[in-house]
Design an enzyme around this catalytic site. Structure first.
Site, PDB file in Angstrom:
ATOM      1  N   SER A 119       0.748  -1.286   0.110  1.00  0.00           N
ATOM      2  CA  SER A 119       0.098  -0.008  -0.262  1.00  0.00           C
ATOM      3  C   SER A 119       0.936   1.486   0.279  1.00  0.00           C
ATOM      4  O   SER A 119      -0.176   2.207  -0.041  1.00  0.00           O
ATOM      5  CB  SER A 119      -0.689   0.133   1.624  1.00  0.00           C
ATOM      6  OG  SER A 119      -0.065  -0.634   2.279  1.00  0.00           O
ATOM      7  N   HIS A 140      -3.077  -3.304  -5.593  1.00  0.00           N
ATOM      8  CA  HIS A 140      -3.326  -2.525  -4.281  1.00  0.00           C
ATOM      9  C   HIS A 140      -4.900  -3.232  -3.798  1.00  0.00           C
ATOM     10  O   HIS A 140      -5.119  -2.127  -4.729  1.00  0.00           O
ATOM     11  CB  HIS A 140      -2.964  -1.585  -3.932  1.00  0.00           C
ATOM     12  CG  HIS A 140      -3.261  -0.789  -2.755  1.00  0.00           C
ATOM     13  ND1 HIS A 140      -3.509   0.262  -2.529  1.00  0.00           N
ATOM     14  CD2 HIS A 140      -3.250  -1.525  -1.145  1.00  0.00           C
ATOM     15  CE1 HIS A 140      -3.771   0.540  -1.289  1.00  0.00           C
ATOM     16  NE2 HIS A 140      -3.483  -0.828  -0.041  1.00  0.00           N
ATOM     17  N   GLU A 152      -5.900  -0.189  -6.862  1.00  0.00           N
ATOM     18  CA  GLU A 152      -5.475   0.941  -7.603  1.00  0.00           C
ATOM     19  C   GLU A 152      -3.968  -0.666  -7.842  1.00  0.00           C
ATOM     20  O   GLU A 152      -3.510  -1.785  -7.590  1.00  0.00           O
ATOM     21  CB  GLU A 152      -3.855   1.584  -6.368  1.00  0.00           C
ATOM     22  CG  GLU A 152      -5.257   2.153  -6.505  1.00  0.00           C
ATOM     23  CD  GLU A 152      -3.942   2.829  -4.694  1.00  0.00           C
ATOM     24  OE1 GLU A 152      -4.221   4.124  -4.918  1.00  0.00           O
ATOM     25  OE2 GLU A 152      -3.522   2.020  -4.169  1.00  0.00           O
ATOM     26  N   ASN A 190      -4.543   6.004  -0.752  1.00  0.00           N
ATOM     27  CA  ASN A 190      -3.174   6.417   0.339  1.00  0.00           C
ATOM     28  C   ASN A 190      -2.694   7.407   0.694  1.00  0.00           C
ATOM     29  O   ASN A 190      -2.901   8.577   1.553  1.00  0.00           O
ATOM     30  CB  ASN A 190      -2.897   4.978   1.137  1.00  0.00           C
ATOM     31  CG  ASN A 190      -3.409   3.536   1.350  1.00  0.00           C
ATOM     32  OD1 ASN A 190      -4.204   4.205   2.040  1.00  0.00           O
ATOM     33  ND2 ASN A 190      -2.540   2.636   1.296  1.00  0.00           N
TER      34      ASN A 190
END
Length: 283
Positions: A119, A140, A152, A190
């Site tokens: 991540s 991800h 992702e 993130n």
């Protein structure tokens, strides 16, 4: 590539979730971890998740049994020899991931695509640790994997167009929406989300409001489905700290500095839901 065999390394929350959605999509999955106990726990979690879907009439008993039959487990990396794609889902620690990737690369064929569920870590750096780095990509997934609709897809500097296309095809097959991100710490989601959670921790640390009020404020005032401190507990405070530290190191920017309280809670072992105590208490 007609993808029909996948391996997932790591039987924790993310790994068993990835294994579940792949099996439900009709893909044979090898789930690998260092202990039989971790694998047994992962299979029990998958079965419980599928039972929940059966109870809601979103899955039949036959479909549940078919998905479970597609998951096999192993503690031996030699089980990876015939798979077409390996997804590494180990703990968010660079040294650990590099060791796992080297073990993967030693067993799989040169044509096998290798992905990381990281991540925050550099896909380019991880790719450089394996042969044929053009076959390496970031995938991800989000927690809980069976529920969350996003993947992702992160291209490293070396990632080939063919590897990228395979990742997009897999996301579609799993019923997920894929967004493609460049290789920067935190990627897209993130990069935006984690600093917000860190700011919520700073607000709590300064005593401006209780954890309950901070979460209620963001749920009711910003229409978020879960408050930032409750989300931190769900992610795991140790994982959150690792992501923030990767941001801080990667960008060399003080705005990503982890809240002191977060570091102290991790040191105390208050990691959130998985330990029963974080910013909230869990039974």
């Amino acid at each position: 590539m007609n993808l029909h065999t996948i391996a997932v390394i790591g039987a924790g929350t993310m790994g068993n979730g990835i294994a579940q959605v792949c099996a439900q999509a009709g893909i044979k999955v090898t789930l690998l971890d260092i202990s039989e106990g971790a694998l047994d726990k992962a299979l029990a979690t998958v079965a419980k998740n599928l039972d929940r879907q059966v109870a809601k009439d979103t899955l039949s008993e036959a479909q549940k049994n078919a998905a479970l039959a597609l998951i096999r487990t192993s503690t031996d990396y030699s089980a990876l020899r015939d798979v077409q794609l390996v997804i590494e889902a180990a703990t968010e620690n660079l040294d650990l991931k590099l060791r796992v990737l080297q073990q993967i690369a030693a067993q799989v064929s040169p044509e096998c695509v290798i992905a990381s569920n990281t991540s925050s870590l550099s896909i380019t750096q991880l790719a450089a640790s394996v042969s044929q780095p053009e076959r390496f990509i970031g995938l991800h997934f989000f927690n809980p994997v069976p529920v969350m609709g996003l993947i992702e897809v992160i291209r490293g500097l070396q990632t080939s167009d063919g590897t990228h296309a395979l990742a997009l095809d897999l996301a579609q097959r799993l019923g997920k929406t894929a967004i493609t991100a460049g290789n920067r710490p935190g990627f897209v989601v993130n990069r935006i989300l984690v600093p917000m959670i860190n700011e919520a921790i700073l607000v709590f640390q300064e005593g401006l409001a209780s954890a309950e009020d901070i979460d209620a404020g963001m749920r009711l005032g910003c229409n978020q489905p879960i408050g930032p401190l409750a989300l931190a507990d769900l992610i795991g405070l140790d994982t959150l700290l690792a992501i923030l530290q990767a941001f801080y190191d990667g960008f060399n920017d003080s705005k990503y500095r982890p809240a002191p309280l977060l570091k102290e809670m991790v040191a105390a072992g208050y990691l959130g839901r998985k330990t029963g105590r974080g910013f909230h208490t869990y039974g």
